[in-house]
Enzyme design. Structure first.
Site, short mmCIF file in Angstrom:
data_model
loop_
_atom_site.label_atom_id
_atom_site.label_comp_id
_atom_site.label_asym_id
_atom_site.label_seq_id
_atom_site.Cartn_x
_atom_site.Cartn_y
_atom_site.Cartn_z
N LYS A 209 0.85 -1.18 0.00
CA LYS A 209 0.00 0.00 0.00
C LYS A 209 0.89 1.24 0.00
CE LYS A 209 -3.78 1.96 2.79
NZ LYS A 209 -4.58 1.78 4.03
N LEU B 162 -6.88 8.58 3.21
CA LEU B 162 -6.96 7.20 3.71
C LEU B 162 -8.24 6.92 4.47
CD1 LEU B 162 -3.35 6.69 5.20
CD2 LEU B 162 -4.12 6.22 2.86
N SER C 275 -9.28 1.68 2.81
CA SER C 275 -8.37 2.47 2.00
C SER C 275 -7.28 1.65 1.31
CB SER C 275 -7.71 3.54 2.88
OG SER C 275 -6.93 2.96 3.91
N ILE D 76 -7.38 1.39 10.09
CA ILE D 76 -7.78 2.18 11.25
C ILE D 76 -9.30 2.24 11.38
CG2 ILE D 76 -7.85 4.46 10.15
CD1 ILE D 76 -6.58 5.58 12.74
N GLY D 77 -10.01 1.82 10.34
CA GLY D 77 -11.47 1.80 10.40
C GLY D 77 -12.07 0.69 9.56
N GLY D 78 -11.18 -0.20 9.08
CA GLY D 78 -11.64 -1.30 8.23
C GLY D 78 -10.83 -1.46 6.96
N SER D 79 -9.69 -0.78 6.88
CA SER D 79 -9.02 -0.59 5.60
C SER D 79 -8.32 -1.79 4.99
CB SER D 79 -8.02 0.57 5.71
OG SER D 79 -8.68 1.78 5.88
#
Length: 571
Positions: free
Chosen positions: A137, A195, A221, A242-245
């Protein structure tokens, strides 16, 4: 105040796109007719992408990570031929689906040559990843290569606003670890601007779509990673979450992923949005075409003892015995051996946003497979996920979007349209409010843990893990991702999670449910966005969630659940 820039951001982005395409060898370039034909396709995977590849290339790229490493180690394949195969496939994938921000194929092939020579001379590999091409990434620094992280203002460097004097000199710690294990790094994949969105769109190369269904998003992301893997341009890659990336794009693109607990794997010297927000940290995760690939990546980087160089990493070596203990509870098919079955919670819905019909069906398929394999399944009714999501979201915006806007000012580029409602510049939240959020977050973690523990009283057996949706939809229509609650709660809890593919949306099986009545406006927007025709072919995945620092355990449970699912499907 209006700033003036010597080069308009649009021109900088256009030049970057041209430079990236120029790095693709002429013999791998697709014709204008090929590109036009690709643009008309709904599904770019499998037979479509393979039309641009030779049979020997297809044979290599359809092989997963562990067999590839074994073949290279045994001399059945060379690192060079494997690297060239993935470089070509990645080049095709980018041309038909816009998924790469950085290409360094020449350096990768040179590295593969050196690895082949090392194996020939020494008779042993450099490490556990010897010769395996790995994609990154575009947050991870590779010497001599840009890291844009989706920002136009970072083009030509890799440090953004942090320390431009070190441009192209810094390598992320995990980059060094992968290289020390024998990996071949060959490209960096696209991310959304900031992101912080479950899609992949930036002002440099535009939007990356879903290879299985071009009407839909690849997620984010770490979306470029997932899209590349769906097209077999990589079998193993590194993302962040950090939130599902790493979970959202894996589920959307039909691949596997592992989200470790933050501080299990090194984040040192990696780029990040709002890096000062470390109460709920982003975590490095792995994405692969197989669970064994995720396992190989975790085991390999932990073999380097990352905590020695990165004091933020908790010194927990890879625990093979934990994985083996869980696997010993079932046959290879996932069926329970005589002894202790798994006890798994299942969260059908979070009460805020109802899953679309394909997700409902996918969850039911997993539940049926788990039960048929002889494992225990209990309904999961934890503390309100909406509370956890609100707390987590507040941390993501704690700086008032200052970091985002500072990076936008480097080039003058605007926020992408999907972010304009959320990331307008505001005052940072006050310190006392930040501290109160921290207290509330800890209280939520404690309440969730207490609920988890309470289910032991039913039969004396602790719940091993929880199965839940990754999102309330399969791969989503771009711009219609309304609810991140299914993944954000796991980040607030800092739990370990793995994603497995289950099925695909089917317009013949997943019709509109006219009986469901939405419970709020977000639920209504999500429910009304479902169209069986548009969503047809969208991958459906689920996440399997275990507690903190239970990466080996969650990988093993994911293996058994996936095996049970395959066993039912093959019956």
């Amino acid at each position: 105040m209006t700033l003036e820039y010597p080069i308009p951001w649009e021109a900088r982005a256009a030049k970057k796109r041209e430079d990236t395409l120029a790095k693709i060898p002429a013999e791998w370039r697709l014709s204008a007719a090929d590109l036009e034909f690709a643009a008309q396709q709904r599904d770019l995977t499998g037979p479509f992408v393979e039309r641009f590849l030779e049979p020997e290339v297809i044979d290599i790229v359809k092989t997963d990570s562990v067999p590839l490493v074994n073949d290279i180690r045994a001399g059945k394949r060379s690192a060079v031929e494997v690297t060239k195969a993935f470089c070509k496939t990645a080049a095709v994938a980018h041309q038909i689906n816009n998924c790469l921000l950085e290409i360094f194929f020449d350096a990768a092939i040179k590295r593969a040559e050196e690895l082949d020579e090392y194996l020939r001379v020494n008779g042993e590999p450099v490490g556990p990843l010897h010769g395996l091409p790995i994609s990154l990434k575009d947050q991870f620094h590779v010497k001599g290569v840009d890291t844009t992280m989706g920002y136009v203002g970072w083009i030509g460097g890799n440090m953004g606003i942090t320390d431009p004097s070190k441009t192209h000199q810094v390598e992320s710690q995990i980059t060094k670890e992968l290289l020390s294990c024998g990996a071949v790094l060959f490209c960096k994949t696209s991310v959304p601007q900031t992101l912080l969105i479950g899609d992949t769109y930036n002002n440099i190369i535009g939007r990356t779509l879903n290879p299985h269904n071009h009407h839909l998003s690849c997620g984010g992301s770490s979306g470029g990673e997932a899209a590349l893997m769906a097209l077999r341009g990589s079998t193993l890659g590194v993302g962040t979450d950090i939130g599902g990336s790493v979970r959202i794009p894996a589920a959307f693109c039909g691949i596997f992923s592992l989200k470790p607990t933050p501080e299990r794997v090194s984040y040192r010297d990696a780029a990040n949005t709002n890096p000062g927000q470390n109460t709920y940290r982003s975590t490095v995760g792995f994405m692969s075409t197989s669970l064994e690939g995720c396992e190989l990546a975790l085991k390999s980087v932990l073999s380097t003892r990352p905590w020695v160089q990165d004091p933020a990493v908790v010194p927990i070596p890879y625990r093979q015995e934990v994985l083996d203990d869980v696997l010993s509870r079932a046959e290879a098919s996932g069926k329970v051996k005589t002894g202790k079955p798994l006890k798994l919670g299942i969260l059908w819905r979070d009460g805020a946003v109802e899953p679309h019909p394909p997700i409902r069906r996918g969850m039911a398929m997993v539940a049926e497979a788990v039960k048929k394999a002889g494992h225990k399944l209990v309904d999961w009714n934890p503390p309100d996920h909406a509370v956890a999501q609100k707390i987590h979201y507040s941390f993501l915006l704690a700086d008032g979007a200052r970091d985002v806007h500072d990076n936008l000012l480097l080039s003058g580029e605007p926020l992408i349209a999907d972010l304009q409602a959320y990331f307008n510049l505001k005052d940072p939240i006050p310190l006392l409010e930040y501290q109160d959020l921290t207290v509330r977050g800890l209280a939520n973690e404690q309440a969730y843990s207490d609920y988890w523990n309470s289910l032991t009283a039913e039969d004396g057996q602790e719940v091993d893990a929880v199965i839940m949706p990754v999102a309330p939809h399969g791969a989503v229509i771009p711009g219609r991702y309304y609810h991140l609650g299914y993944t954000e709660v796991v980040n607030l809890l800092n739990y370990s999670a793995a994603v497995i593919p289950v099925t695909k949306a089917d317009k013949g099986l997943d019709g509109v449910d006219g009986t469901y009545k939405p419970v709020n406006e977000v639920d209504r927007a999500n429910w009304e966005s479902y169209d069986p025709e548009i969503y047809h072919g969208a991958p459906v995945g689920v996440q399997i969630v275990a507690r903190k620092f239970e990466e080996e355990k969650v990988l093993a449970i994911a293996k058994l659940v996936h095996a049970a699912l395959l066993d039912v499907q093959s019956a």
